[in-house]
Design an enzyme around this catalytic site. Structure first.
Site, PDB file in Angstrom:
ATOM      1  N   LYS A   1       5.636  -3.476  -1.141  1.00 22.48           N
ATOM      2  CA  LYS A   1       6.229  -3.865   0.135  1.00 22.48           C
ATOM      3  C   LYS A   1       7.654  -4.422  -0.034  1.00 22.48           C
ATOM      4  CE  LYS A   1       2.856  -2.787   2.959  1.00 22.48           C
ATOM      5  NZ  LYS A   1       1.720  -2.197   2.246  1.00 22.48           N
TER       6      LYS A   1
HETATM    7  C1  LIG Z   1       0.215  -2.420   3.053  1.00 21.22           C
HETATM    8  C2  LIG Z   1      -0.287  -2.408   4.431  1.00 21.22           C
HETATM    9  C3  LIG Z   1      -1.390  -3.169   4.850  1.00 21.22           C
HETATM   10  C4  LIG Z   1      -2.303  -3.904   3.927  1.00 21.22           C
HETATM   11  O1  LIG Z   1      -1.739  -4.667   2.975  1.00 21.22           O
HETATM   12  P1  LIG Z   1      -2.427  -4.980   1.562  1.00 21.22           P
HETATM   13  O2  LIG Z   1      -1.662  -6.182   1.146  1.00 21.22           O
HETATM   14  O3  LIG Z   1      -2.185  -3.811   0.667  1.00 21.22           O
HETATM   15  O4  LIG Z   1      -3.843  -5.265   1.799  1.00 21.22           O
HETATM   16  C5  LIG Z   1      -1.721  -3.169   6.190  1.00 21.22           C
HETATM   17  N1  LIG Z   1      -1.041  -2.441   7.075  1.00 21.22           N
HETATM   18  C6  LIG Z   1       0.011  -1.683   6.712  1.00 21.22           C
HETATM   19  C7  LIG Z   1       0.748  -0.927   7.757  1.00 21.22           C
HETATM   20  C8  LIG Z   1       0.405  -1.621   5.384  1.00 21.22           C
HETATM   21  O5  LIG Z   1       1.411  -0.835   5.033  1.00 21.22           O
END
Ligand SMILES: *Cc1c(COP(=O)(O)O)cnc(C)c1O
Length: 398
Positions: free
Chosen positions: A186
Site C-alpha cells: 500500500k
Molecule cells: C489491501 C486492501 C484491503 C485489505 O487490506 P489488508 O491490509 O491486506 O487486509 C481492503 N480493501 C482494499 C480496497 C484493499 O486494496
C-alpha cells in the site's frame, strides 16, 4: 503506490526504539517501555493528518473493515452494499460479522454506481461501502445523499486511495467511517496494519474495545479492566506501528512522486484515439497511485495487456481477469466454498452471484487497464515507459 520502495533509515530507527526496550505490545508495561507508544503516536498523527477526531490502528485493512462495521453496529442479517470491483476483503469482513454483502455494479469511475446502489436498497440495508479503487474515489456526494435519504451508514474503504481528497476532505473522512490498509504493497506500509477513522465518538469507543477483546482501556492495570462489550483480537504490534510512523512522515513525498510520474504517462497517451480515462467525480482529487484508462473493446484491452507484458512493461493490470479484485474471479464466494457451515438464514439472504447480471461492470472492467505508479522509477525510466506505452497502444488500436 508502494511505500516499501522507500524503506530506509527512518523505519529502522523507529523499529529500533521498540527493539531496545523489547516491549512489542501496544498496551501496558508503562515502566519498561522508555516512553515509546508507537501505536498511540501513529493514531494521534494520523487522525490529525486526516482531519478527524479519532483513529484506531489495527492489524490489517481487512481487520479495519471488520472492526469498523462491528463498531457501527452492523451484524447478523444486516445488508451492506459493496461494489463488484474491489478486493476480497470487502465481502470477507461483512461475512465475518454474519452480515450480508450485496454486490452491485460499478460505472465509469470504477467504483459504486449510485443508481445501482439505490436499486439494491431493501429494508435490511444498513450500510453503503464504496471502495476507492486504484487511487480514485466513488461519487461520495451522491452516495451521502442516498445514505441520508435512507438513514444508512457510509463506510469508505480508502485502502487504495490514501492521500486523495473529495471536496477538500481526505478520502476516508467524508463518510461516517473510513478504513485504510498498511499492508506491504500500500501507499504507506506497516508491514501489516490498518486503521479506522471517524468523528463519531461512540463508534471510536466501540472500535477501541472491539479490537482488543472488549477491554475498556481504563486505568493502568490491564488485568483489572472490564469488558463492556464482546470483542476479538485485531491489535497491531508496536513493531508494525513503528514502521508506519516512519512511513507516515514520507506520505507527502510519496504523493508528489506519484503525481509527477502519473502525469508523464498520461500526457503521452491521452491524445491517442480510442484511449479514454476513468471518470473522476467532480470535487475529487486522486492520490495518483494508478493510471486507469479504457480501450475501445475487450479484445483490444486484452491484446494491449499482453503486449505490455511481452515488451517488459511491468505493473500493468487487467483486473477483469484477476482472481483478487473482480467478481468474475470469486468462485469461492459464488459457490459458498467455506470451511465452516453457513447458516440457512444467511444462505437464503445472499445473492446468487452465478446469476446476477453484472454486464454494466463487465462493460467497464473488460476495457480497463490499470498501471501501478512506482516511486523508484527514474525520470528517464518514466519517459521511456511512456514512449513504449504510446507506441504499443497506437500499434494495437489502429
Ligand atoms: C489491501 C486492501 C484491503 C485489505 O487490506 P489488508 O491490509 O491486506 O487486509 C481492503 N480493501 C482494499 C480496497 C484493499 O486494496
Amino acid at each position: 503506490m508502494p511505500g516499501f520502495e522507500i524503506f530506509g533509515a527512518e523505519e529502522r530507527k523507529q523499529v529500533n526504539d521498540v527493539l531496545e526496550t523489547g516491549i512489542l505490545m501496544r498496551y501496558g508495561f508503562d515502566g519498561m517501555r522508555n516512553s515509546h507508544w508507537k501505536a498511540k503516536e501513529f493514531e494521534t498523527t494520523f487522525a490529525e493528518t486526516m482531519g478527524v477526531a479519532h483513529c484506531q490502528l489495527v492489524s490489517s485493512g481487512t481487520a479495519a473493515l471488520t472492526v469498523a462495521l462491528a463498531a457501527a453496529g452492523i451484524g447478523a442479517g444486516d445488508e451492506v452494499i459493496m461494489p463488484s470491483f474491489t478486493f476480497v476483503a470487502s465481502f470477507e469482513s461483512i461475512l465475518a460479522l454474519g452480515a450480508v454483502p450485496i454486490l452491485v455494479d460499478v460505472d465509469d469511475t470504477l467504483t459504486l454506481d449510485p443508481k445501482a446502489v439505490e436499486a439494491a436498497i431493501t429494508s435490511r440495508t444498513k450500510c453503503i461501502m464504496p471502495v476507492h479503487m486504484c487511487g480514485s474515489m466513488a461519487d461520495l456526494k451522491k452516495l451521502k445523499q442516498i445514505c441520508e435519504t435512507h438513514n444508512l451508514l457510509l463506510l469508505e474503504d480508502a485502502c487504495q486511495a490514501l492521500g486523495g481528497t473529495f471536496e477538500g476532505k481526505p478520502l476516508g473522512s467524508y463518510g461516517d467511517l473510513g478504513c485504510f490498509s498498511f499492508d506491504f504493497v500500500k501507499t504507506i506500509t506497516c508491514g501489516e496494519g490498518g486503521a479506522i477513522i471517524t468523528d463519531n465518538k461512540k463508534f471510536a469507543i466501540n472500535a477501541d474495545q472491539y479490537q482488543d477483546h472488549g477491554h475498556d482501556h481504563v486505568g493502568k492495570d490491564r488485568g483489572a479492566e472490564s469488558h463492556p462489550i464482546l470483542g476479538y483480537n485485531y491489535r497491531i504490534s508496536e513493531l508494525n506501528a513503528a514502521v508506519g510512523l516512519a512511513q507516515l512522515t514520507k506520505l507527502d513525498g510519496i504523493l508528489g512522486t506519484q503525481k509527477k510520474n502519473y502525469e508523464v504517462l498520461k500526457e503521452n497517451i491521452k491524445s491517442i484515439e480510442g484511449v479514454t480515462f476513468r471518470r473522476i467525480p467532480e470535487g475529487g482529487v486522486e492520490n495518483y497511485s494508478f493510471l486507469n484508462f479504457f480501450l475501445p473493446n475487450q479484445e483490444v484491452a486484452e491484446k494491449a495487456h499482453k503486449a505490455f507484458g511481452e515488451n517488459g512493461i511491468d505493473s500493468c493490470f487487467y483486473w477483469f481477469k484477476n482472481n483478487w479484485h473482480y467478481v468474475n474471479g470469486w468462485g469461492h464466494l459464488k459457490n459458498l466454498k467455506s470451511s465452516q457451515s453457513i447458516s440457512t438464514e444467511m444462505k437464503a439472504q445472499l445473492q446468487d452471484l452465478n446469476t446476477v447480471d453484472f454486464s454494466q461492470s463487465d462493460f467497464w472492467m473488460g476495457r480497463n487497464i490499470s498501471i501501478l505508479i512506482k516511486l523508484g522509477w527514474s525520470d528517464e525510466e518514466v519517459s521511456k515507459r511512456a514512449e513504449n506505452l504510446r507506441k504499443i497502444l497506437i500499434e494495437i488500436i489502429k
